[in-house]
Design a protein around this motif. Structure first.
Motif, short mmCIF file in Angstrom:
data_model
loop_
_atom_site.label_atom_id
_atom_site.label_comp_id
_atom_site.label_asym_id
_atom_site.label_seq_id
_atom_site.Cartn_x
_atom_site.Cartn_y
_atom_site.Cartn_z
N GLY A 1 0.84 -1.19 0.00
CA GLY A 1 0.00 0.00 0.00
C GLY A 1 0.87 1.24 0.00
N SER B 1 -0.38 6.06 2.67
CA SER B 1 0.44 6.41 3.85
C SER B 1 1.64 5.48 3.95
CB SER B 1 -0.42 6.32 5.10
OG SER B 1 -1.63 6.99 4.86
N ASP C 1 1.96 -1.71 -4.70
CA ASP C 1 0.68 -0.98 -4.81
C ASP C 1 -0.03 -1.35 -6.11
OD1 ASP C 1 -0.66 1.56 -3.31
OD2 ASP C 1 -1.19 1.48 -5.43
N ASP C 2 -1.34 -1.55 -6.02
CA ASP C 2 -2.11 -1.92 -7.21
C ASP C 2 -3.04 -0.80 -7.68
OD1 ASP C 2 -4.12 -1.87 -5.34
OD2 ASP C 2 -4.92 -3.86 -5.80
N THR D 1 -5.23 6.86 -1.79
CA THR D 1 -6.54 7.52 -1.85
C THR D 1 -6.43 9.03 -1.70
OG1 THR D 1 -7.57 5.55 -0.91
CG2 THR D 1 -8.79 7.60 -0.70
N LYS E 1 -10.74 18.62 -2.08
CA LYS E 1 -10.64 19.98 -1.54
C LYS E 1 -10.25 20.98 -2.62
CE LYS E 1 -11.86 17.77 1.46
NZ LYS E 1 -11.94 16.32 1.75
N VAL F 1 -1.36 -8.01 -4.37
CA VAL F 1 -0.71 -9.16 -3.74
C VAL F 1 -1.59 -9.70 -2.62
CG1 VAL F 1 1.63 -8.32 -4.25
CG2 VAL F 1 0.56 -7.75 -2.05
N THR G 1 -2.97 -1.07 3.37
CA THR G 1 -3.76 -1.32 2.16
C THR G 1 -5.05 -0.51 2.09
OG1 THR G 1 -4.51 -3.30 3.32
CG2 THR G 1 -2.88 -3.62 1.60
N GLY G 2 -5.35 0.31 3.10
CA GLY G 2 -6.44 1.26 2.98
C GLY G 2 -7.81 0.65 2.79
N ASP H 1 -6.21 3.20 7.09
CA ASP H 1 -7.57 2.65 7.08
C ASP H 1 -7.58 1.14 7.33
OD1 ASP H 1 -8.21 5.23 6.39
OD2 ASP H 1 -9.26 4.73 4.53
N GLN I 1 -10.48 6.39 9.71
CA GLN I 1 -10.38 6.59 8.26
C GLN I 1 -10.09 8.05 7.91
OE1 GLN I 1 -13.81 4.66 6.41
NE2 GLN I 1 -12.82 2.67 6.65
N LYS J 1 -6.73 10.90 7.08
CA LYS J 1 -5.35 10.93 6.62
C LYS J 1 -4.39 11.36 7.72
CE LYS J 1 -2.03 10.81 3.57
NZ LYS J 1 -1.35 9.53 3.34
C1 LIG Z 1 -13.41 11.22 -1.19
C2 LIG Z 1 -12.58 11.15 0.05
C3 LIG Z 1 -12.24 12.31 0.72
C4 LIG Z 1 -11.47 12.25 1.86
N1 LIG Z 1 -11.17 13.42 2.50
C5 LIG Z 1 -10.42 13.38 3.62
C6 LIG Z 1 -10.05 14.59 4.27
O1 LIG Z 1 -10.40 15.69 3.85
N2 LIG Z 1 -9.29 14.51 5.38
C7 LIG Z 1 -8.88 13.30 5.89
O2 LIG Z 1 -8.20 13.28 6.91
N3 LIG Z 1 -9.22 12.14 5.28
C8 LIG Z 1 -9.97 12.15 4.16
N4 LIG Z 1 -10.29 10.99 3.53
C9 LIG Z 1 -9.80 9.73 4.10
C10 LIG Z 1 -8.34 9.48 3.70
O3 LIG Z 1 -8.19 9.66 2.31
C11 LIG Z 1 -7.93 8.06 4.09
O4 LIG Z 1 -8.18 7.86 5.47
C12 LIG Z 1 -6.46 7.83 3.84
O5 LIG Z 1 -6.09 8.23 2.54
C13 LIG Z 1 -6.14 6.35 4.05
O6 LIG Z 1 -4.79 6.14 3.75
P1 LIG Z 1 -4.19 4.67 3.73
O7 LIG Z 1 -2.72 4.84 3.58
O8 LIG Z 1 -4.70 3.90 4.87
O9 LIG Z 1 -4.79 3.98 2.45
P2 LIG Z 1 -4.76 4.36 0.87
O10 LIG Z 1 -4.29 5.75 0.64
O11 LIG Z 1 -6.09 3.99 0.39
O12 LIG Z 1 -3.63 3.41 0.30
C14 LIG Z 1 -3.81 2.04 0.18
C15 LIG Z 1 -3.14 1.57 -1.09
O13 LIG Z 1 -2.98 0.17 -1.02
C16 LIG Z 1 -3.26 -0.39 -2.28
N5 LIG Z 1 -3.67 -1.77 -2.04
C17 LIG Z 1 -4.75 -2.22 -1.36
N6 LIG Z 1 -4.77 -3.57 -1.32
C18 LIG Z 1 -3.69 -3.99 -1.99
C19 LIG Z 1 -3.17 -5.26 -2.30
N7 LIG Z 1 -3.74 -6.38 -1.87
N8 LIG Z 1 -2.04 -5.34 -3.06
C20 LIG Z 1 -1.42 -4.22 -3.51
N9 LIG Z 1 -1.87 -2.98 -3.22
C21 LIG Z 1 -2.97 -2.87 -2.47
C22 LIG Z 1 -4.35 0.50 -2.86
O14 LIG Z 1 -4.37 0.45 -4.27
C23 LIG Z 1 -3.94 1.88 -2.34
O15 LIG Z 1 -3.14 2.56 -3.28
C24 LIG Z 1 -11.04 11.01 2.36
C25 LIG Z 1 -11.36 9.83 1.69
C26 LIG Z 1 -12.11 9.90 0.53
C27 LIG Z 1 -12.43 8.62 -0.19
#
Ligand SMILES: Cc1cc2nc3c(=O)[nH]c(=O)nc-3n(C[C@H](O)[C@H](O)[C@H](O)COP(=O)(O)OP(=O)(O)OC[C@H]3O[C@@H](n4cnc5c(N)ncnc54)[C@H](O)[C@@H]3O)c2cc1C
Ligand SMILES: NC(=O)c1ccc[n+]([C@@H]2O[C@H](COP(=O)([O-])OP(=O)(O)OC[C@H]3O[C@@H](n4cnc5c(N)ncnc54)[C@H](O)[C@@H]3O)[C@@H](O)[C@H]2O)c1
Length: 463
Positions: free
Chosen positions: A10, A13, A31-32, A39, A49, A115, A140-141, A307, A313, A315
């Motif tokens: 992922g 983050s 990352d896929d 996200t 924003k 993966v 993996t979000g 996430d 959930q 950032k």
């Molecule tokens: C429309 C929207 C608006 C938002 N606005 C805000 C905001 O204003 N403020 C705020 O704080 N939060 C906001 N959020 C929430 C915030 O975006 C998320 O909490 C944060 O980005 C999560 O980060 P992460 O690193 O956990 O996951 P992600 O950024 O989702 O990264 C996970 C990555 O893992 C990859 N992945 C998943 N499974 C696999 C696998 N099996 N193999 C390979 N790769 C994989 C995915 O493709 C992805 O690229 C918003 C969310 C959305 C959808």
């Protein structure tokens, strides 16, 4: 078979895990995603924003008569121009970040595939490569929840696709009542789309009742609102999408946005099969060092952040967790102290119109928890800045424990709510009581922060 010291699955983050402190480790980032960087960068916080701001300007222009005694004529917005400004900047960051990860650092490799874990120290990619590792970070979000009645396609979208449309929809249905739905509804309405928001219950559940009521009234004035209603059927025609609602009504729109919550991506990662502890929503259970747990005990060599590891959930939470995980990995390598991990209350800002900012308990929640709590409210309109804004509806509410003055929560609706919340987040995070908080510092006159100052003064009278 390739082997790595550390694998990060992922690149949202998770992409901040590799850095100078881990330069001696051979690291694989996996990352896929369609666009690299997760996200927030590609389909979440940042592009939304970057659309919300122009939409807010457009809304203010439309409302200009209110403050300027002006007559505002019709203004047409250049959707494609706004879209290209947003993605011109974001796509360049995403592409540059991907290139740097793929070839910019000798100790880092990149795998752009989905993966699945086959054991605690091995994964298999979609193309069949098996890779082993000593340590693993799961980042993996989550992804949009799909609804059976609304199969995704050219006219039915999630946040992943709708911002890249070639043409601004004239009529848009937004399904859901959470932060995403409320932000998109206000954004499209601000730019002149005829929006109808359809939601099975009340908007923004979990937020303070008065704040929700104020928001719902504002939403009703700006876009169509069908509450207590679900979509039972969608038929796509050359004309648009005709939606049938559970109350029997039918309506036709050009496009639909489904914003019905997020599915945590652990379901396709194999973490259940490894017997790791999961929360009800599928997120992994972690300790204060972000180490994943099994049977309540940390599993050696596996961390989870974002996430995939919390229910907030957000950032800013994911970013903090990534920093904690790095320090915990360094501790595991014998190079750093164990991280403590714990910060103060988590703020949430909903960048809708009006904006909402909140942390901690509402008065009702504090009472439910058996606390002797009090609350004070100051309206924007009771301050000089509120007069300047000609504001008659927005407010700040602060909840504290009687006696000790411990800050328990704050709930703000109105312009710059997110900025106004931060002095209170800071006070709560550093354990400052409400006693003396207003009078113990200068509050520039007549800045909007006087609304917070006045709420604190009122609160102190009740302590
Ligand atoms: C429309 C929207 C608006 C938002 N606005 C805000 C905001 O204003 N403020 C705020 O704080 N939060 C906001 N959020 C929430 C915030 O975006 C998320 O909490 C944060 O980005 C999560 O980060 P992460 O690193 O956990 O996951 P992600 O950024 O989702 O990264 C996970 C990555 O893992 C990859 N992945 C998943 N499974 C696999 C696998 N099996 N193999 C390979 N790769 C994989 C995915 O493709 C992805 O690229 C918003 C969310 C959305 C959808
Ligand atoms: N400004 C921000 O910080 C910001 C902005 C957007 C998103 N986010 C984060 O992203 C997360 C996801 O946002 P969200 O708005 O999708 O989620 P949410 O959980 O806040 O809202 C989901 C909505 O969909 C509805 N829903 C769920 N299942 C449904 C079904 N089967 N049929 C009809 N409706 C259904 C729910 O009742 C709820 O109103 C949030 O938890 C939030 O923390 C944050």
């Amino acid at each position: 078979m390739r082997h790595f010291d550390l694998v990060v699955i992922g690149a949202g983050s998770g992409n901040s895990i590799p850095g100078p402190a881990l330069v001696s480790e051979q690291i694989l980032v996996v990352d896929d995603g369609v666009h690299f960087g997760g996200t927030c960068l590609n389909v979440g916080c940042i592009p939304t924003k970057m659309f919300v701001h122009p939409a807010e300007i457009a809304h203010e222009v439309a409302e200009a008569r209110h403050v300027l005694n002006a007559t505002s004529g019709e203004i047409r917005y250049d959707w494609q121009g706004i879209r290209d400004r947003v993605f011109g900047r974001i796509d360049a960051i995403s592409e540059g970040g991907e290139e740097y990860r793929a070839s910019g650092e000798p100790n880092i490799s990149l795998l752009r595939e989905q993966v699945r874990l086959t054991s605690e120290h091995e994964l298999e990619s979609a193309s069949g490569e098996r890779i082993t590792f000593d340590r693993l970070v799961i980042a993996t979000g989550s992804r949009p929840r799909e609804l059976a009645a609304l199969p995704l396609g050219d006219r039915i979208h999630t946040n992943d696709t709708i911002l890249r449309l070639d043409n601004q929809p004239e009529r848009l249905a937004v399904i859901g009542g959470g932060a995403i739905a409320c932000e998109f509804a206000a954004m499209f309405a601000g730019l002149g789309t005829q929006v109808v928001q359809i939601h099975r219950s009340e908007l923004l559940r979990g937020v303070d009742d008065e704040v929700r009521a104020c928001f719902t009234e504002a939403a009703k004035r700006r876009w169509g609102l069908h509450l207590g209603t679900e979509v039972t059927r969608a038929v796509t025609t050359a004309d648009g999408v005709t939606l049938t609602l559970s109350n029997g009504d039918e309506l036709t729109v050009d496009h639909v946005l489904v914003a019905a919550g997020r599915v945590v991506n652990t379901d396709r990662l194999g973490t259940q099969e490894l017997g790791l502890d999961h929360r009800e929503n599928g997120a992994l259970v972690v300790d204060e060092q972000q180490r994943v747990l099994r049977g309540g005990e940390p599993v050696a060599g596996i961390w989870a952040v974002g996430d995939s590891a919390n229910t907030a959930q957000l950032k800013h939470v994911a970013n903090h967790e990534a920093r904690v995980a790095v320090q915990s990995i360094l501790h595991d390598l014998g190079r750093a102290e164990a991280p403590s991990g714990v910060l103060g209350p988590i703020p949430l800002v909903v960048f809708s119109s009006p904006q909402i900012a909140t942390f901690g308990r509402t008065l009702a929640e504090a009472h439910d928890d058996g606390l002797d709590a009090v609350e004070a409210r100051c309206d924007y309109g009771a301050t000089a800045w509120g007069w300047a804004l000609a504001d008659s509806e927005h407010f700040v509410k602060i909840v504290a424990e009687r006696g000790s003055g411990t800050l328990l929560g704050a709930h703000i609706i109105g312009p710059d709510a997110g900025i106004l919340l931060q002095p209170l987040v800071q006070a709560a995070s550093f354990g400052q009581s409400v006693h003396g908080l207003a009078r113990g510092q200068y509050w520039p006159h007549p800045a909007a922060t006087e609304i917070v100052e006045n709420a604190l003064l009122k609160l102190e009278e009740q302590l």
